[in-house]
Design a protein around this motif. Sequence first.
Motif, PDB file in Angstrom:
ATOM      1  N   GLU A  73      25.786  12.115  27.065  1.00 34.11           N
ATOM      2  CA  GLU A  73      25.515  11.317  27.781  1.00 34.11           C
ATOM      3  C   GLU A  73      25.718   9.831  27.595  1.00 34.11           C
ATOM      4  O   GLU A  73      27.304   9.577  27.092  1.00 34.11           O
ATOM      5  CB  GLU A  73      23.947  10.994  25.956  1.00 34.11           C
ATOM      6  N   ASP A  75      27.364   6.508  25.975  1.00 40.58           N
ATOM      7  CA  ASP A  75      26.675   5.696  24.712  1.00 40.58           C
ATOM      8  C   ASP A  75      26.436   4.243  24.603  1.00 40.58           C
ATOM      9  O   ASP A  75      26.975   3.429  25.116  1.00 40.58           O
ATOM     10  CB  ASP A  75      28.147   5.936  23.856  1.00 40.58           C
ATOM     11  N   GLU A  76      24.909   3.853  23.878  1.00 39.35           N
ATOM     12  CA  GLU A  76      24.353   2.617  23.997  1.00 39.35           C
ATOM     13  C   GLU A  76      25.229   1.654  23.373  1.00 39.35           C
ATOM     14  O   GLU A  76      25.025   0.480  23.983  1.00 39.35           O
ATOM     15  CB  GLU A  76      23.140   2.855  23.778  1.00 39.35           C
ATOM     16  N   ARG A  77      26.722   2.412  22.607  1.00 36.07           N
ATOM     17  CA  ARG A  77      27.442   1.032  21.956  1.00 36.07           C
ATOM     18  C   ARG A  77      27.953   0.385  22.844  1.00 36.07           C
ATOM     19  O   ARG A  77      28.541  -0.298  22.687  1.00 36.07           O
ATOM     20  CB  ARG A  77      27.785   1.421  20.976  1.00 36.07           C
ATOM     21  N   TRP A  78      28.346   0.825  24.352  1.00 32.01           N
ATOM     22  CA  TRP A  78      29.044   0.606  25.587  1.00 32.01           C
ATOM     23  C   TRP A  78      28.520  -1.136  26.045  1.00 32.01           C
ATOM     24  O   TRP A  78      29.709  -0.792  26.722  1.00 32.01           O
ATOM     25  CB  TRP A  78      30.078   1.849  26.520  1.00 32.01           C
ATOM     26  N   LEU A  79      27.683  -0.938  25.644  1.00 31.62           N
ATOM     27  CA  LEU A  79      26.862  -2.037  26.365  1.00 31.62           C
ATOM     28  C   LEU A  79      27.518  -3.084  25.262  1.00 31.62           C
ATOM     29  O   LEU A  79      27.474  -4.326  26.371  1.00 31.62           O
ATOM     30  CB  LEU A  79      25.295  -2.157  26.323  1.00 31.62           C
ATOM     31  N   ALA A 110      29.354   0.757  31.335  1.00 32.70           N
ATOM     32  CA  ALA A 110      28.668   0.264  30.997  1.00 32.70           C
ATOM     33  C   ALA A 110      27.280  -1.192  32.226  1.00 32.70           C
ATOM     34  O   ALA A 110      26.653  -1.246  31.763  1.00 32.70           O
ATOM     35  CB  ALA A 110      28.387  -1.117  29.643  1.00 32.70           C
ATOM     36  N   HIS A 113      25.246   1.011  33.903  1.00 34.76           N
ATOM     37  CA  HIS A 113      24.207   1.234  33.132  1.00 34.76           C
ATOM     38  C   HIS A 113      23.435  -0.047  33.362  1.00 34.76           C
ATOM     39  O   HIS A 113      21.977   0.151  33.670  1.00 34.76           O
ATOM     40  CB  HIS A 113      24.604   1.665  32.123  1.00 34.76           C
ATOM     41  N   ARG A 114      24.112  -0.650  33.616  1.00 31.33           N
ATOM     42  CA  ARG A 114      23.440  -2.566  33.111  1.00 31.33           C
ATOM     43  C   ARG A 114      22.222  -2.773  35.087  1.00 31.33           C
ATOM     44  O   ARG A 114      21.737  -3.661  34.666  1.00 31.33           O
ATOM     45  CB  ARG A 114      24.029  -3.435  32.983  1.00 31.33           C
TER      46      ARG A 114
END
Length: 178
Positions: A73, A75-79, A110, A113-114
């Motif tokens: 999945e 990793d939202e921290r990568w944003l 990231a 993803h954005r």
Amino acid sequence: MTGYESVEVRDDEYDGGQHYNRLRAEIRELPARELEQYLLALSRLIDQRSMRSMDEELFFDLLSSAFTAEAPEFDERWLASAKSPGWPTEDGFADGGLEYTRAVIRFQAAELHRMRGKQLADEMRSFGVWSETRHRWYNFDPHSLLECGAAGLWDGEQPVVWSWGLVGELLETGRIYE
């Protein structure tokens, strides 16, 4: 030999075209995959094999295997990775480039993803788009990113240094190489 050393090809052995052609041949028949998923799978493969020394076989195996390997999945921290890691310094990589490559993968995943539903939806994106963080992108699938990265890296006369950092350099070159 530790997992952070690299092997250098001698100048008299260098033929950048052979590496470019090998990469094209190895990925040509592999299934299409979203680039973000490819990068996530590549990240997992790198974590699993990071204690090995980088060599030509491992390099090509990682790039090919990520087309079909299971992707974790996002990793939202990568944003938080909103700035490109840039390019290696003149001194090269203190750790063989492993952390540089990991930073490139975090940054690119990231960014992608954005860009979902925005720049990635633009039918003209292959002519180049700017991300929200003001980074230029030209390639949005693993096949074109790797092929353009290889063309950009191996069009000169410099010998290839097989290091973990070469993976990151290939990915960054592929992002911006038209």
